[in-house]
Write a protein that holds these residues in place. Sequence first.
Motif, mmCIF file in Angstrom:
data_model
loop_
_atom_site.group_PDB
_atom_site.id
_atom_site.type_symbol
_atom_site.label_atom_id
_atom_site.label_comp_id
_atom_site.label_asym_id
_atom_site.label_seq_id
_atom_site.Cartn_x
_atom_site.Cartn_y
_atom_site.Cartn_z
ATOM 1 N N SER A 1 0.796 -1.223 0.000
ATOM 2 C CA SER A 1 0.000 0.000 0.000
ATOM 3 C C SER A 1 0.833 1.279 0.000
ATOM 4 O O SER A 1 0.331 2.335 -0.364
ATOM 5 C CB SER A 1 -0.969 0.024 1.187
ATOM 6 O OG SER A 1 -0.271 0.192 2.402
ATOM 7 N N LYS B 1 1.009 4.701 7.196
ATOM 8 C CA LYS B 1 0.168 5.516 6.307
ATOM 9 C C LYS B 1 0.563 6.979 6.435
ATOM 10 O O LYS B 1 1.126 7.406 7.439
ATOM 11 C CB LYS B 1 -1.323 5.398 6.686
ATOM 12 C CG LYS B 1 -1.900 4.020 6.579
ATOM 13 C CD LYS B 1 -2.053 3.594 5.152
ATOM 14 C CE LYS B 1 -2.654 2.200 5.061
ATOM 15 N NZ LYS B 1 -2.538 1.636 3.734
ATOM 16 N N SER C 1 -2.661 5.937 1.487
ATOM 17 C CA SER C 1 -1.635 5.057 0.949
ATOM 18 C C SER C 1 -0.925 5.785 -0.187
ATOM 19 O O SER C 1 -1.489 6.681 -0.813
ATOM 20 C CB SER C 1 -2.261 3.774 0.401
ATOM 21 O OG SER C 1 -2.923 3.074 1.431
ATOM 22 N N ASP D 1 -3.875 2.300 -6.155
ATOM 23 C CA ASP D 1 -5.002 1.364 -6.126
ATOM 24 C C ASP D 1 -5.715 1.317 -4.779
ATOM 25 O O ASP D 1 -6.739 0.638 -4.654
ATOM 26 C CB ASP D 1 -4.542 -0.043 -6.503
ATOM 27 C CG ASP D 1 -4.170 -0.161 -7.975
ATOM 28 O OD1 ASP D 1 -4.551 0.731 -8.767
ATOM 29 O OD2 ASP D 1 -3.492 -1.142 -8.338
ATOM 30 N N TYR D 2 -5.191 1.999 -3.760
ATOM 31 C CA TYR D 2 -5.802 1.978 -2.430
ATOM 32 C C TYR D 2 -6.538 3.282 -2.166
ATOM 33 O O TYR D 2 -5.964 4.360 -2.290
ATOM 34 C CB TYR D 2 -4.740 1.758 -1.349
ATOM 35 C CG TYR D 2 -4.164 0.370 -1.358
ATOM 36 C CD1 TYR D 2 -4.654 -0.604 -0.499
ATOM 37 C CD2 TYR D 2 -3.137 0.022 -2.229
ATOM 38 C CE1 TYR D 2 -4.135 -1.888 -0.516
ATOM 39 C CE2 TYR D 2 -2.608 -1.258 -2.250
ATOM 40 C CZ TYR D 2 -3.117 -2.206 -1.387
ATOM 41 O OH TYR D 2 -2.606 -3.470 -1.408
#
Length: 92
Positions: free
Chosen positions: A11, A48, A61, A65-66
């Motif tokens: 992530s 994060k 992230s 894609d997160y």
Amino acid sequence: MVALFDIFGNSMEPEIKSGDTVLVDQSQKAILAGAMYAVGIEDTIMVKRIEKRPNKLVLLSNHKDYLPIMLNREEAGAVRILGKVIWSCREI
């Protein structure tokens, strides 16, 4: 005080990859927008980027894609800021 954490998952790619190790300064818990932190939610520890928004805490992230994790005031109260990520390394 500092702690080392091994990273599992993608992530935070491309900056931090699965298998990397990060150094977390546990004395730095004040949130600076966009800085990277180790955070605990229930029994999970994540790395994060954190942003404070009105009545929300947002965990971001690096990997596109997160989706951001949006936490309302009550949910944000359960988040433990373990410290700021100040260094990372990976085995070649």
